[in-house]
Design a protein around this motif. Sequence first.
Motif, PDB file in Angstrom:
ATOM      1  N   THR A 117      50.614  40.105  42.243  1.00 60.63           N
ATOM      2  CA  THR A 117      50.767  41.282  41.387  1.00 60.63           C
ATOM      3  C   THR A 117      51.047  40.918  39.924  1.00 60.63           C
ATOM      4  N   SER A 118      50.809  39.661  39.551  1.00 60.44           N
ATOM      5  CA  SER A 118      51.181  39.218  38.200  1.00 60.44           C
ATOM      6  C   SER A 118      50.188  39.644  37.130  1.00 60.44           C
ATOM      7  N   GLY A 119      48.974  40.047  37.543  1.00 59.73           N
ATOM      8  CA  GLY A 119      47.930  40.357  36.577  1.00 59.73           C
ATOM      9  C   GLY A 119      47.098  39.156  36.175  1.00 59.73           C
ATOM     10  N   LEU A 120      47.352  38.002  36.807  1.00 60.66           N
ATOM     11  CA  LEU A 120      46.645  36.767  36.454  1.00 60.66           C
ATOM     12  C   LEU A 120      45.795  36.291  37.634  1.00 60.66           C
ATOM     13  N   SER A 121      44.867  37.105  38.039  1.00 60.09           N
ATOM     14  CA  SER A 121      44.045  36.781  39.213  1.00 60.09           C
ATOM     15  C   SER A 121      42.894  35.837  38.887  1.00 60.09           C
ATOM     16  N   PRO A 151      51.744  43.969  35.201  1.00 58.70           N
ATOM     17  CA  PRO A 151      52.326  43.215  36.313  1.00 58.70           C
ATOM     18  C   PRO A 151      53.282  44.054  37.155  1.00 58.70           C
ATOM     19  N   GLY A 152      53.182  43.851  38.467  1.00 61.91           N
ATOM     20  CA  GLY A 152      54.073  44.530  39.401  1.00 61.91           C
ATOM     21  C   GLY A 152      53.603  45.895  39.853  1.00 61.91           C
ATOM     22  N   THR A 153      52.510  46.413  39.261  1.00 66.13           N
ATOM     23  CA  THR A 153      52.072  47.766  39.590  1.00 66.13           C
ATOM     24  C   THR A 153      51.011  47.801  40.687  1.00 66.13           C
ATOM     25  N   ALA A 154      50.321  46.708  40.918  1.00 67.75           N
ATOM     26  CA  ALA A 154      49.267  46.660  41.929  1.00 67.75           C
ATOM     27  C   ALA A 154      48.977  45.194  42.227  1.00 67.75           C
ATOM     28  N   SER A 155      48.370  44.962  43.367  1.00 65.57           N
ATOM     29  CA  SER A 155      47.957  43.597  43.681  1.00 65.57           C
ATOM     30  C   SER A 155      46.498  43.382  43.301  1.00 65.57           C
ATOM     31  N   GLY A 156      46.206  42.154  42.925  1.00 67.56           N
ATOM     32  CA  GLY A 156      44.839  41.712  42.663  1.00 67.56           C
ATOM     33  C   GLY A 156      44.785  40.258  43.115  1.00 67.56           C
ATOM     34  N   TYR A 157      44.130  40.016  44.196  1.00 66.13           N
ATOM     35  CA  TYR A 157      44.176  38.726  44.877  1.00 66.13           C
ATOM     36  C   TYR A 157      43.940  37.562  43.922  1.00 66.13           C
ATOM     37  N   HIS A 158      44.887  36.629  43.866  1.00 67.07           N
ATOM     38  CA  HIS A 158      44.806  35.460  42.987  1.00 67.07           C
ATOM     39  C   HIS A 158      44.006  34.375  43.710  1.00 67.07           C
ATOM     40  N   ALA A 159      42.715  34.607  43.825  1.00 68.06           N
ATOM     41  CA  ALA A 159      41.861  33.826  44.719  1.00 68.06           C
ATOM     42  C   ALA A 159      41.935  32.327  44.475  1.00 68.06           C
ATOM     43  N   THR A 161      43.665  30.971  41.660  1.00 66.48           N
ATOM     44  CA  THR A 161      44.710  30.642  40.697  1.00 66.48           C
ATOM     45  C   THR A 161      46.108  30.549  41.297  1.00 66.48           C
ATOM     46  N   TYR A 162      46.269  31.002  42.519  1.00 67.70           N
ATOM     47  CA  TYR A 162      47.584  31.110  43.148  1.00 67.70           C
ATOM     48  C   TYR A 162      48.347  29.790  43.108  1.00 67.70           C
ATOM     49  N   GLY A 163      47.695  28.722  43.517  1.00 65.77           N
ATOM     50  CA  GLY A 163      48.379  27.444  43.604  1.00 65.77           C
ATOM     51  C   GLY A 163      48.692  26.826  42.263  1.00 65.77           C
ATOM     52  N   HIS A 164      47.875  27.101  41.252  1.00 68.65           N
ATOM     53  CA  HIS A 164      48.155  26.550  39.926  1.00 68.65           C
ATOM     54  C   HIS A 164      49.392  27.210  39.319  1.00 68.65           C
ATOM     55  N   LEU A 165      49.484  28.523  39.458  1.00 66.30           N
ATOM     56  CA  LEU A 165      50.631  29.239  38.919  1.00 66.30           C
ATOM     57  C   LEU A 165      51.921  28.829  39.613  1.00 66.30           C
ATOM     58  N   LEU A 166      51.905  28.818  40.937  1.00 64.13           N
ATOM     59  CA  LEU A 166      53.109  28.472  41.685  1.00 64.13           C
ATOM     60  C   LEU A 166      53.380  26.967  41.648  1.00 64.13           C
ATOM     61  N   GLY A 167      52.315  26.186  41.594  1.00 66.67           N
ATOM     62  CA  GLY A 167      52.497  24.748  41.505  1.00 66.67           C
ATOM     63  C   GLY A 167      53.202  24.333  40.232  1.00 66.67           C
ATOM     64  N   GLU A 168      52.962  25.069  39.140  1.00 64.24           N
ATOM     65  CA  GLU A 168      53.648  24.753  37.887  1.00 64.24           C
ATOM     66  C   GLU A 168      55.147  25.017  38.020  1.00 64.24           C
ATOM     67  N   LEU A 169      55.517  26.052  38.783  1.00 65.36           N
ATOM     68  CA  LEU A 169      56.939  26.295  39.021  1.00 65.36           C
ATOM     69  C   LEU A 169      57.556  25.146  39.808  1.00 65.36           C
TER      70      LEU A 169
END
Length: 376
Positions: A117-121, A151-159, A161-169
């Motif tokens: 839901t971050s808006g960065l799909s 962000p936070g208002t709807a989901s848009g599958y992070h097809a 990009t998911y691992g890059h965003l969370l991997g940086e954390l």
Amino acid sequence: MTLSSGTHDGRFDAVRAAFENNLATGEELGASLVVDIDGESVVDIWGGHRDAARTAGWERDTIVNVWSTTKTVTSLAILMLIDRGQLDAHAPVARYWPEFAARGKDAVEVRHLLSHTSGLSGLEQPVKLTDLYDPADSTALFAGQKPWWEPGTASGYHAATYGHLLGELVRRVTGSTLREFVATELSGPLAADFQLGAAEVDWPRIAEIVPPPPPSRLPEPGGIAARTFAGPAVSAGAANTADWRRAEIGALNGHGNARSVARLLSVISRGGSVDGTRYLGEATLDLIFEDQADGVDLVLGIPIRWGTGFALPKKETLSWIPDGRICFWGGWGGSMIIMDLERRLTISYAMNRMAPGIIGSDRSEACVSAVYDALA
């Protein structure tokens, strides 16, 4: 003629029959299936071929690119850091990654990344697949990008990009890459044959990915779905290349089989502990089942109910996953992992001939339905 190898409990004869029917009809090329109940493998079978020419059989130690089933391992890694207090699901991402706050992303929270839901799909154009192969460059692009929706208002599958965003954390709070964290904190301790990318020594036992048929419908040009799948575009055949296997793509290039994926994700099904080692506490498990989004996903175009890190049951989308304290996700073409906490049940399916669709397939549905019928 026996079409599969491995073992199963007699209660699950129909499960093995469903699995072998997938192979007998030719719908499935090669596959593996594991059903684990509280640490006991009541089904552990495999069969078919690991290459399109059918010259090499799918063996016990065959591994395959499991596509978005990879995301479930990435989610588990993040949940472990939340459980340890190194991350807070409700904290701004920028607390850990200050550059991320740019262009209106200062209020994006860790849970928004976990729930798509971050808006960065996707990444803005111009971008190509090889940009994903360098996490440092691609995460810098994300830090400088504006969200595509609030962000936070709807989901848009992070097809992709998911691992890059969370991997940086993961990198920011541990100093390790996501690949290193998965290897040292999950696959190693749990003796699970799973890795992000694949070491060259393992390439001979990787099953060849056979791409799916072309989609029957393309997303509306210029829409969020089209921008996501173009940012960057991922060709299924890329999974068979050396560059893909060398990369760390925490959304898409996990390599394992049904046994190793089930072993890892049984951490959730078994209440957070495996073989006397605790990986997640009760509060973190409860976090998984907090609804973060429930509606038509802006990228997938179907109703999805997202918890924190995983999808939650929604009958109108996948009628064959029952209601209850269950979380799941699957990979492009048909791989699937289901964690059922009420039954302490883990169902894992991995294959190499890709079916149409993003979440599961008729083949994985047949096997999962047979499991729940047997348990009923």
